[in-house]
Motif scaffolding. Structure first.
Motif, PDB file in Angstrom:
ATOM      1  N   GLU A  84       0.881  -1.205   0.548  1.00  0.00           N
ATOM      2  CA  GLU A  84       0.131  -0.056  -0.313  1.00  0.00           C
ATOM      3  C   GLU A  84       0.886   1.182  -0.114  1.00  0.00           C
ATOM      4  O   GLU A  84       0.354   2.626  -0.706  1.00  0.00           O
ATOM      5  N   LEU A  85       1.889   1.664   0.597  1.00  0.00           N
ATOM      6  CA  LEU A  85       2.302   2.340   0.501  1.00  0.00           C
ATOM      7  C   LEU A  85       3.253   2.188  -0.670  1.00  0.00           C
ATOM      8  O   LEU A  85       4.254   3.971  -0.579  1.00  0.00           O
ATOM      9  N   SER A  86       3.542   1.512  -1.533  1.00  0.00           N
ATOM     10  CA  SER A  86       4.842   2.213  -2.313  1.00  0.00           C
ATOM     11  C   SER A  86       3.712   2.372  -3.627  1.00  0.00           C
ATOM     12  O   SER A  86       3.941   3.527  -4.493  1.00  0.00           O
ATOM     13  N   LYS A  87       2.661   3.104  -3.003  1.00  0.00           N
ATOM     14  CA  LYS A  87       1.665   3.475  -4.284  1.00  0.00           C
ATOM     15  C   LYS A  87       1.685   5.325  -4.011  1.00  0.00           C
ATOM     16  O   LYS A  87       1.910   5.924  -4.555  1.00  0.00           O
ATOM     17  N   VAL A  88       2.699   5.516  -2.828  1.00  0.00           N
ATOM     18  CA  VAL A  88       3.003   6.822  -2.659  1.00  0.00           C
ATOM     19  C   VAL A  88       4.389   7.080  -1.941  1.00  0.00           C
ATOM     20  O   VAL A  88       4.841   8.577  -2.115  1.00  0.00           O
ATOM     21  N   ILE A  89       5.078   5.776  -1.670  1.00  0.00           N
ATOM     22  CA  ILE A  89       6.536   6.030  -1.408  1.00  0.00           C
ATOM     23  C   ILE A  89       7.318   5.167  -2.513  1.00  0.00           C
ATOM     24  O   ILE A  89       6.568   4.116  -1.994  1.00  0.00           O
ATOM     25  N   GLN A  90       8.405   5.854  -2.984  1.00  0.00           N
ATOM     26  CA  GLN A  90       9.541   4.694  -3.389  1.00  0.00           C
ATOM     27  C   GLN A  90      10.535   3.927  -2.475  1.00  0.00           C
ATOM     28  O   GLN A  90      10.953   4.092  -1.644  1.00  0.00           O
ATOM     29  N   LYS A  91      10.455   2.148  -2.931  1.00  0.00           N
ATOM     30  CA  LYS A  91      10.485   1.903  -1.890  1.00  0.00           C
ATOM     31  C   LYS A  91      10.531   1.345  -0.636  1.00  0.00           C
ATOM     32  O   LYS A  91      11.557   1.752   0.288  1.00  0.00           O
ATOM     33  N   PRO A  92       9.446   1.427   0.180  1.00  0.00           N
ATOM     34  CA  PRO A  92       9.623   1.746   1.541  1.00  0.00           C
ATOM     35  C   PRO A  92      10.302   0.766   2.442  1.00  0.00           C
ATOM     36  O   PRO A  92       9.513  -0.174   2.217  1.00  0.00           O
ATOM     37  N   GLN A  93      10.792   1.099   3.137  1.00  0.00           N
ATOM     38  CA  GLN A  93      11.357   0.168   4.560  1.00  0.00           C
ATOM     39  C   GLN A  93      10.370   0.394   5.628  1.00  0.00           C
ATOM     40  O   GLN A  93      10.993   1.778   6.153  1.00  0.00           O
ATOM     41  N   ILE A  94       9.446  -0.583   6.131  1.00  0.00           N
ATOM     42  CA  ILE A  94       8.938  -0.277   7.448  1.00  0.00           C
ATOM     43  C   ILE A  94       9.909  -1.349   8.722  1.00  0.00           C
ATOM     44  O   ILE A  94      10.631  -2.319   7.931  1.00  0.00           O
ATOM     45  N   ASP A  95       9.399  -0.742  10.296  1.00  0.00           N
ATOM     46  CA  ASP A  95       9.784  -1.786  10.984  1.00  0.00           C
ATOM     47  C   ASP A  95       8.451  -1.645  11.438  1.00  0.00           C
ATOM     48  O   ASP A  95       8.432  -0.690  12.314  1.00  0.00           O
ATOM     49  N   ILE A  96       8.378  -3.148  12.070  1.00  0.00           N
ATOM     50  CA  ILE A  96       6.958  -3.942  12.789  1.00  0.00           C
ATOM     51  C   ILE A  96       7.450  -4.333  14.097  1.00  0.00           C
ATOM     52  O   ILE A  96       8.183  -5.235  14.146  1.00  0.00           O
ATOM     53  N   LYS A  97       6.534  -3.957  15.219  1.00  0.00           N
ATOM     54  CA  LYS A  97       7.156  -4.884  16.192  1.00  0.00           C
ATOM     55  C   LYS A  97       5.637  -5.041  16.817  1.00  0.00           C
ATOM     56  O   LYS A  97       4.697  -3.708  16.869  1.00  0.00           O
ATOM     57  N   VAL A  98       5.004  -5.568  17.961  1.00  0.00           N
ATOM     58  CA  VAL A  98       3.928  -5.790  18.585  1.00  0.00           C
ATOM     59  C   VAL A  98       4.522  -5.619  20.197  1.00  0.00           C
ATOM     60  O   VAL A  98       5.387  -5.991  20.661  1.00  0.00           O
ATOM     61  N   VAL A  99       3.775  -4.417  20.363  1.00  0.00           N
ATOM     62  CA  VAL A  99       4.902  -3.448  21.122  1.00  0.00           C
ATOM     63  C   VAL A  99       3.587  -3.817  22.477  1.00  0.00           C
ATOM     64  O   VAL A  99       3.698  -3.507  23.652  1.00  0.00           O
ATOM     65  N   ASP A 100       2.157  -4.448  22.627  1.00  0.00           N
ATOM     66  CA  ASP A 100       1.924  -4.980  23.490  1.00  0.00           C
ATOM     67  C   ASP A 100       0.437  -6.219  23.672  1.00  0.00           C
ATOM     68  O   ASP A 100      -0.511  -5.493  22.195  1.00  0.00           O
ATOM     69  N   PHE A 101       1.289  -7.165  23.650  1.00  0.00           N
ATOM     70  CA  PHE A 101       0.288  -8.325  23.280  1.00  0.00           C
ATOM     71  C   PHE A 101      -1.038  -8.686  24.248  1.00  0.00           C
ATOM     72  O   PHE A 101      -1.306  -8.396  25.267  1.00  0.00           O
ATOM     73  N   ARG A 102      -2.537  -8.275  23.005  1.00  0.00           N
ATOM     74  CA  ARG A 102      -3.738  -8.243  23.728  1.00  0.00           C
ATOM     75  C   ARG A 102      -4.869  -9.541  23.497  1.00  0.00           C
ATOM     76  O   ARG A 102      -5.882  -8.953  23.894  1.00  0.00           O
ATOM     77  N   SER A 103      -4.510  -9.608  22.251  1.00  0.00           N
ATOM     78  CA  SER A 103      -5.385 -10.772  21.898  1.00  0.00           C
ATOM     79  C   SER A 103      -5.943 -12.627  22.260  1.00  0.00           C
ATOM     80  O   SER A 103      -6.822 -12.718  22.247  1.00  0.00           O
ATOM     81  N   GLN A 104      -4.096 -12.395  23.005  1.00  0.00           N
ATOM     82  CA  GLN A 104      -4.515 -13.940  22.671  1.00  0.00           C
ATOM     83  C   GLN A 104      -3.972 -14.323  24.424  1.00  0.00           C
ATOM     84  O   GLN A 104      -3.079 -13.539  24.846  1.00  0.00           O
ATOM     85  N   ARG A 105      -4.592 -14.931  25.193  1.00  0.00           N
ATOM     86  CA  ARG A 105      -4.429 -15.337  27.198  1.00  0.00           C
ATOM     87  C   ARG A 105      -4.579 -17.369  26.721  1.00  0.00           C
ATOM     88  O   ARG A 105      -5.052 -17.640  26.084  1.00  0.00           O
ATOM     89  N   VAL A 106      -3.890 -16.817  28.062  1.00  0.00           N
ATOM     90  CA  VAL A 106      -4.092 -19.028  28.619  1.00  0.00           C
ATOM     91  C   VAL A 106      -4.241 -18.562  30.268  1.00  0.00           C
ATOM     92  O   VAL A 106      -3.665 -17.429  30.617  1.00  0.00           O
ATOM     93  N   TYR A 107      -4.929 -19.974  31.066  1.00  0.00           N
ATOM     94  CA  TYR A 107      -4.901 -19.363  31.893  1.00  0.00           C
ATOM     95  C   TYR A 107      -4.340 -20.441  32.843  1.00  0.00           C
ATOM     96  O   TYR A 107      -5.061 -22.548  32.805  1.00  0.00           O
TER      97      TYR A 107
END
Length: 383
Positions: free
Chosen positions: A157-180
């Motif tokens: 999606e970003l390639s449509k407005v930015i030439q060869k985008p380089q991104i860095d993604i991290k999960v900073v808060d895990f809230r979707s899954q849990r065990v008991y």
């Protein structure tokens, strides 16, 4: 005439005494170490024979010990063929997870610094519809995707407005899954599933480990409303890693109390009662020692029995009975190698001489009762 009556009365008393003695000794059956029961009319014998046909009786010797060990090792070896695999594990994004997204050479697309802002607070959250909104890329699907898959979609999606985008993604808060983790652990609670593989053993350790009242042998593991029995003791004592599990969302680990992990020692021992099986197991020798041992003067050393109910009846046999001949020193070694299981019943019978003494004690009231037989008197003397 009077002499004749006297002889007949004396003969009658002797006959009555002998008949009562024979009746008590031959007509009654005795439960070892217990009490007398009534005259066997044939039905009790038939019931006993039927009961004995439903059990398998084995003598505790070196051959039996070797056989039980081989069965345990074979079972463990088969289970080791299915170890937990964590290689290649990738976290799956879910609703509520918060991501930190940075684009190289485009600081305007990154979170502003300063003012004590946190990535978890100002990060990009997976919305209830499973998407994430980002600059120049609205409603990018994120739920049920790995970070790599989401990153590829965002770059597209970003390639449509930015030439060869380089991104860095991290999960900073895990809230979707849990065990008991519930039950007998030091810190029961809810624990998140993160990008680091979380196993059943890891979750128990995160909960502070098992407490002193915990059942170290088995754990109840629930997934999709299906309960499995995890043999925790096999993991710790024999290294059976197949007992471990790679956890998923909504998995439940329940640690039971040790209350049901007991054996019962009954019969002619110093102090009959129940004994708990700890995490290291319990041998027959330890159980007998914990109740003070056999009564030396009355117990039958060849009458030490272990009664064990089978989980599944096979060929009509629903229980196993193991007998220990404890009169020699070798038997003590065998008793130490014979491992007891939960709900086993250890029963020690009474020695034959002690049973005879108890028989005599049962006869004493009968003998004394003859002193109370009315005496027939006549004018010429006692009949």
């Amino acid at each position: 005439m009077l002499v004749h009556l006297k002889k007949q009365s004396s003969k009658y008393c002797k006959t009555l005494f002998v008949s009562a003695s024979i009746l008590l000794m031959n007509g009654c059956s005795m439960v070892p170490g217990s009490h007398f029961v009534g005259v066997d009319d044939g039905r009790e014998t038939a019931t006993l024979e039927q009961d004995l046909s439903n059990v398998r009786i084995s003598v505790i010797d070196s051959g039996l010990i070797a056989q039980l060990k081989e069965q345990s090792q074979a079972q463990t070896q088969n289970q080791k063929n299915t170890p937990v695999i964590t290689e290649g594990y990738e976290y799956i994004l879910g609703i509520g997870d918060v991501l930190s997204i940075g684009v190289w050479d485009h600081p305007e697309l990154s979170l502003p610094a300063g003012m004590q802002r946190t990535a978890a607070f100002d990060g990009f959250r997976v919305k209830t519809d499973g998407t994430i909104n980002f600059a120049y890329a609205a409603d990018i699907p994120a739920a049920d995707k790995t970070l790599k898959q989401f990153s590829e979609l965002l770059v597209e999606e970003l390639s449509k407005v930015i030439q060869k985008p380089q991104i860095d993604i991290k999960v900073v808060d895990f809230r979707s899954q849990r065990v008991y983790v519930t039950g007998e652990v030091k810190q029961p609670g809810v624990f998140p599933v993160t990008e680091t593989p979380l196993t059943l053993i890891d979750a128990i350790n995160q909960a502070g480990g098992l407490n002193e009242r915990a059942n170290w042998r088995t754990v109840n593991f629930t997934r999709d409303n299906q309960v499995q029995i995890i043999k925790l003791d096999d993991f710790y004592t024999m290294g059976d890693i197949s007992q471990n599990r790679l956890l998923q969302h909504n998995d439940i680990i329940h640690i039971n109390r040790i209350d049901n992990q007991k054996v019962f020692v009954l019969g002619d021992v110093s102090k009959a009662g129940s004994i708990e099986i700890n995490r290291y197991g319990l041998s027959l020798a330890e159980a007998l020692s914990d109740v003070g041992g056999l009564n030396e003067s009355t117990a039958n050393a060849n009458g030490v029995f272990v009664l064990r109910k089978r989980a599944n009846s096979e060929n009509g046999v629903f229980a196993d009975v193991y007998q220990l001949h404890a009169q020699n020193v070798v038997a003590l070694v065998l008793a130490d190698q014979f491992k007891l299981q939960a709900r086993d019943i250890v029963y020690v019978t009474t020695a034959p001489i002690a049973r005879w003494n108890r028989l005599i004690s049962q006869l004493v009231p009968t003998i004394l009762s003859f002193d109370k037989i009315p005496v027939i008197k006549s004018n010429s003397g006692v009949l």
